[in-house]
Design an enzyme around this catalytic site. Sequence first.
Site, PDB file in Angstrom:
ATOM      1  N   GLU A  28       3.718   3.547  -0.139  1.00  0.00           N
ATOM      2  CA  GLU A  28       4.094   3.090   1.206  1.00  0.00           C
ATOM      3  C   GLU A  28       3.068   3.640   2.204  1.00  0.00           C
ATOM      4  O   GLU A  28       2.670   4.804   2.111  1.00  0.00           O
ATOM      5  CB  GLU A  28       5.491   3.611   1.590  1.00  0.00           C
ATOM      6  CG  GLU A  28       5.880   3.182   3.016  1.00  0.00           C
ATOM      7  CD  GLU A  28       7.182   3.802   3.493  1.00  0.00           C
ATOM      8  OE1 GLU A  28       8.252   3.292   3.126  1.00  0.00           O
ATOM      9  OE2 GLU A  28       7.123   4.797   4.250  1.00  0.00           O
ATOM     10  N   TYR A  49       7.512  -1.094   9.170  1.00  0.00           N
ATOM     11  CA  TYR A  49       7.663  -1.847  10.418  1.00  0.00           C
ATOM     12  C   TYR A  49       8.136  -0.854  11.466  1.00  0.00           C
ATOM     13  O   TYR A  49       9.166  -0.194  11.262  1.00  0.00           O
ATOM     14  CB  TYR A  49       8.735  -2.917  10.191  1.00  0.00           C
ATOM     15  CG  TYR A  49       8.708  -4.072  11.147  1.00  0.00           C
ATOM     16  CD1 TYR A  49       7.811  -5.120  10.967  1.00  0.00           C
ATOM     17  CD2 TYR A  49       9.603  -4.137  12.210  1.00  0.00           C
ATOM     18  CE1 TYR A  49       7.811  -6.208  11.820  1.00  0.00           C
ATOM     19  CE2 TYR A  49       9.600  -5.220  13.071  1.00  0.00           C
ATOM     20  CZ  TYR A  49       8.706  -6.251  12.871  1.00  0.00           C
ATOM     21  OH  TYR A  49       8.704  -7.325  13.718  1.00  0.00           O
ATOM     22  N   ALA A  80      21.341  -5.589   7.637  1.00  0.00           N
ATOM     23  CA  ALA A  80      20.197  -6.126   6.896  1.00  0.00           C
ATOM     24  C   ALA A  80      20.575  -7.374   6.091  1.00  0.00           C
ATOM     25  O   ALA A  80      19.737  -8.265   5.891  1.00  0.00           O
ATOM     26  CB  ALA A  80      19.632  -5.048   5.980  1.00  0.00           C
ATOM     27  N   TYR A 128      20.525   4.138  -0.320  1.00  0.00           N
ATOM     28  CA  TYR A 128      20.627   5.554   0.054  1.00  0.00           C
ATOM     29  C   TYR A 128      21.443   6.305  -0.992  1.00  0.00           C
ATOM     30  O   TYR A 128      22.684   6.284  -0.952  1.00  0.00           O
ATOM     31  CB  TYR A 128      21.286   5.668   1.448  1.00  0.00           C
ATOM     32  CG  TYR A 128      20.521   4.849   2.473  1.00  0.00           C
ATOM     33  CD1 TYR A 128      19.518   5.428   3.231  1.00  0.00           C
ATOM     34  CD2 TYR A 128      20.757   3.468   2.610  1.00  0.00           C
ATOM     35  CE1 TYR A 128      18.774   4.663   4.125  1.00  0.00           C
ATOM     36  CE2 TYR A 128      20.015   2.699   3.492  1.00  0.00           C
ATOM     37  CZ  TYR A 128      19.030   3.302   4.243  1.00  0.00           C
ATOM     38  OH  TYR A 128      18.282   2.547   5.109  1.00  0.00           O
ATOM     39  N   HIS A 184      24.294   6.249   3.387  1.00  0.00           N
ATOM     40  CA  HIS A 184      23.620   6.082   4.677  1.00  0.00           C
ATOM     41  C   HIS A 184      24.324   6.958   5.710  1.00  0.00           C
ATOM     42  O   HIS A 184      25.553   7.062   5.692  1.00  0.00           O
ATOM     43  CB  HIS A 184      23.653   4.602   5.093  1.00  0.00           C
ATOM     44  CG  HIS A 184      22.893   4.321   6.353  1.00  0.00           C
ATOM     45  ND1 HIS A 184      23.522   4.109   7.562  1.00  0.00           N
ATOM     46  CD2 HIS A 184      21.565   4.243   6.599  1.00  0.00           C
ATOM     47  CE1 HIS A 184      22.595   3.889   8.499  1.00  0.00           C
ATOM     48  NE2 HIS A 184      21.409   3.964   7.931  1.00  0.00           N
ATOM     49  N   GLN A 190      15.889   5.686  -0.347  1.00  0.00           N
ATOM     50  CA  GLN A 190      15.527   6.737   0.591  1.00  0.00           C
ATOM     51  C   GLN A 190      15.021   7.918  -0.233  1.00  0.00           C
ATOM     52  O   GLN A 190      15.372   8.048  -1.401  1.00  0.00           O
ATOM     53  CB  GLN A 190      16.817   7.111   1.357  1.00  0.00           C
ATOM     54  CG  GLN A 190      16.746   8.291   2.274  1.00  0.00           C
ATOM     55  CD  GLN A 190      15.985   7.946   3.522  1.00  0.00           C
ATOM     56  OE1 GLN A 190      14.776   7.720   3.453  1.00  0.00           O
ATOM     57  NE2 GLN A 190      16.658   7.886   4.643  1.00  0.00           N
TER      58      GLN A 190
HETATM   59  P1  FAD Z   1      22.034  -1.932   6.386  1.00  0.00           P
HETATM   60  O1  FAD Z   1      21.923  -2.248   4.952  1.00  0.00           O
HETATM   61  O2  FAD Z   1      22.395  -3.019   7.316  1.00  0.00           O
HETATM   62  O3  FAD Z   1      23.085  -0.737   6.532  1.00  0.00           O
HETATM   63  C1  FAD Z   1      23.218  -0.041   7.772  1.00  0.00           C
HETATM   64  C2  FAD Z   1      24.589   0.606   7.863  1.00  0.00           C
HETATM   65  O4  FAD Z   1      25.583  -0.410   8.038  1.00  0.00           O
HETATM   66  C3  FAD Z   1      25.007   1.390   6.608  1.00  0.00           C
HETATM   67  O5  FAD Z   1      25.743   2.515   7.026  1.00  0.00           O
HETATM   68  C4  FAD Z   1      25.899   0.392   5.853  1.00  0.00           C
HETATM   69  O6  FAD Z   1      26.847   1.052   5.030  1.00  0.00           O
HETATM   70  C5  FAD Z   1      26.565  -0.337   7.019  1.00  0.00           C
HETATM   71  N1  FAD Z   1      26.936  -1.727   6.717  1.00  0.00           N
HETATM   72  C6  FAD Z   1      26.214  -2.656   6.077  1.00  0.00           C
HETATM   73  N2  FAD Z   1      26.867  -3.834   6.036  1.00  0.00           N
HETATM   74  C7  FAD Z   1      28.042  -3.637   6.686  1.00  0.00           C
HETATM   75  C8  FAD Z   1      29.160  -4.481   6.999  1.00  0.00           C
HETATM   76  N3  FAD Z   1      29.200  -5.761   6.600  1.00  0.00           N
HETATM   77  N4  FAD Z   1      30.194  -3.946   7.699  1.00  0.00           N
HETATM   78  C9  FAD Z   1      30.174  -2.650   8.098  1.00  0.00           C
HETATM   79  N5  FAD Z   1      29.142  -1.802   7.826  1.00  0.00           N
HETATM   80  C10 FAD Z   1      28.092  -2.297   7.134  1.00  0.00           C
HETATM   81  N6  FAD Z   1      13.175   1.547   9.317  1.00  0.00           N
HETATM   82  C11 FAD Z   1      12.264   0.918  10.115  1.00  0.00           C
HETATM   83  O7  FAD Z   1      12.488   0.804  11.340  1.00  0.00           O
HETATM   84  N7  FAD Z   1      11.098   0.397   9.603  1.00  0.00           N
HETATM   85  C12 FAD Z   1      10.799   0.476   8.282  1.00  0.00           C
HETATM   86  O8  FAD Z   1       9.752   0.009   7.848  1.00  0.00           O
HETATM   87  C13 FAD Z   1      11.732   1.126   7.406  1.00  0.00           C
HETATM   88  N8  FAD Z   1      11.514   1.196   6.065  1.00  0.00           N
HETATM   89  C14 FAD Z   1      12.466   1.755   5.247  1.00  0.00           C
HETATM   90  C15 FAD Z   1      12.242   1.771   3.860  1.00  0.00           C
HETATM   91  C16 FAD Z   1      13.174   2.351   3.006  1.00  0.00           C
HETATM   92  C17 FAD Z   1      12.928   2.340   1.518  1.00  0.00           C
HETATM   93  C18 FAD Z   1      14.359   2.939   3.541  1.00  0.00           C
HETATM   94  C19 FAD Z   1      15.363   3.595   2.612  1.00  0.00           C
HETATM   95  C20 FAD Z   1      14.587   2.924   4.897  1.00  0.00           C
HETATM   96  C21 FAD Z   1      13.659   2.328   5.775  1.00  0.00           C
HETATM   97  N9  FAD Z   1      13.869   2.261   7.166  1.00  0.00           N
HETATM   98  C22 FAD Z   1      12.932   1.661   7.985  1.00  0.00           C
HETATM   99  C23 FAD Z   1      15.051   2.908   7.774  1.00  0.00           C
HETATM  100  C24 FAD Z   1      16.229   1.914   7.967  1.00  0.00           C
HETATM  101  O9  FAD Z   1      15.881   0.908   8.880  1.00  0.00           O
HETATM  102  C25 FAD Z   1      17.409   2.732   8.510  1.00  0.00           C
HETATM  103  O10 FAD Z   1      17.863   3.645   7.540  1.00  0.00           O
HETATM  104  C26 FAD Z   1      18.580   1.920   9.080  1.00  0.00           C
HETATM  105  O11 FAD Z   1      19.462   2.833   9.747  1.00  0.00           O
HETATM  106  C27 FAD Z   1      19.421   1.168   8.044  1.00  0.00           C
HETATM  107  O12 FAD Z   1      18.739   0.089   7.577  1.00  0.00           O
HETATM  108  P2  FAD Z   1      19.317  -0.775   6.325  1.00  0.00           P
HETATM  109  O13 FAD Z   1      18.391  -1.908   6.166  1.00  0.00           O
HETATM  110  O14 FAD Z   1      19.548   0.111   5.174  1.00  0.00           O
HETATM  111  O15 FAD Z   1      20.697  -1.256   6.965  1.00  0.00           O
END
Ligand code: FAD
Length: 289
Positions: A17, A49, A125, A145, A149, A176
């Site tokens: 990365e 990003y 996401a 995670y 998370h 993570q």
């Molecule tokens: P999601 O999968 O949407 O989850 C977020 C939270 O919402 C979690 O607590 C989940 O349990 C909860 N949730 C999900 N769906 C629901 C639902 N339907 N109802 C209620 N709760 C729900 N950040 C950046 O800004 N840029 C990057 O390039 C970047 N790269 C990353 C790469 C990796 C490998 C990792 C592990 C993280 C990265 N992050 C990055 C950080 C990430 O954006 C944050 O951790 C963010 O807070 C969560 O993103 P997610 O896509 O996992 O979210």
Amino acid sequence: MKISEILKSKEVTISYEVFPPKKDMPFEPILAAVDRLCQSKPDFMSVTYGAGGGTGHNTIKIADHVQNEMGVTSLAHLSCISSTPQQVKAAINEIKSCGIENILALRGDIPAGTDPAAPRDYRFASELVREIKKHGDFCIGAACYPEGHVECEHKEDDITYLKEKVDSGVDFLTTQMFFDNNVLYNFLYRIRERGITVPVIAGIMPVTNGKQMARICQLSGTYLPARFKAIVDKFGDKPEAMKQAGIAYATDQIIDLIANGVKGIHIYTMNKPDVAESIRNNLSYIIGK
Ligand code: FAD
């Protein structure tokens, strides 16, 4: 090439990365680091990003360079929490026009000082995954995670939402960082039980600035094993010693993961080619390159 195909075709993959320059920062030093990282031929390279989406164009520019000038498959990260559907569509089209076939679909962190419950175009996401699928034939990755998370109170709920995200069209997951491999093994057991069967790539952070990393981990709730804490306590103030110890710790973690059947290793390089190269050299006979 799609990452899903790379994962299928190889016994073990080692990927990196990198992060793009922040807005108005010079490109050249980052490009030089990226080029050197590409020379050690990772199986693919992901480009982060910037939080808030401000450096999105730089992400695509670096991902384009990695793939089309350096010949390494690239994975463009894309986050949605601060974006409108128009901005998301424009980013997807730009990624597509560069011939990049892989996107890591992320929500991104909720911007500081804003109400987490405020109405937004994208809340999770999984909504971005569905949007990407509407706009092309991409291989889609997502984050997971092993320790849960931070925003999710119960790990089992986090896995329920992870399953929902994977079912919306995710081809692989990247974790993570974690510093105790047992945390990953427990997580893999729990998600497989819940029917999440896509490949999981282990995200490994080589710690070269121990004290800073220990603070980050305390904030994010990442578990720090006693062995890790002892290293940071002893070498945290000696940059060269900390770097050597951090490389050895990451190498040791990776060897244990591979020995226990984990097939995908993603190194959070922090744009430091010498660190990634040292780890690879330590693994030369293990990964056969
Ligand atoms: P999601 O999968 O949407 O989850 C977020 C939270 O919402 C979690 O607590 C989940 O349990 C909860 N949730 C999900 N769906 C629901 C639902 N339907 N109802 C209620 N709760 C729900 N950040 C950046 O800004 N840029 C990057 O390039 C970047 N790269 C990353 C790469 C990796 C490998 C990792 C592990 C993280 C990265 N992050 C990055 C950080 C990430 O954006 C944050 O951790 C963010 O807070 C969560 O993103 P997610 O896509 O996992 O979210």
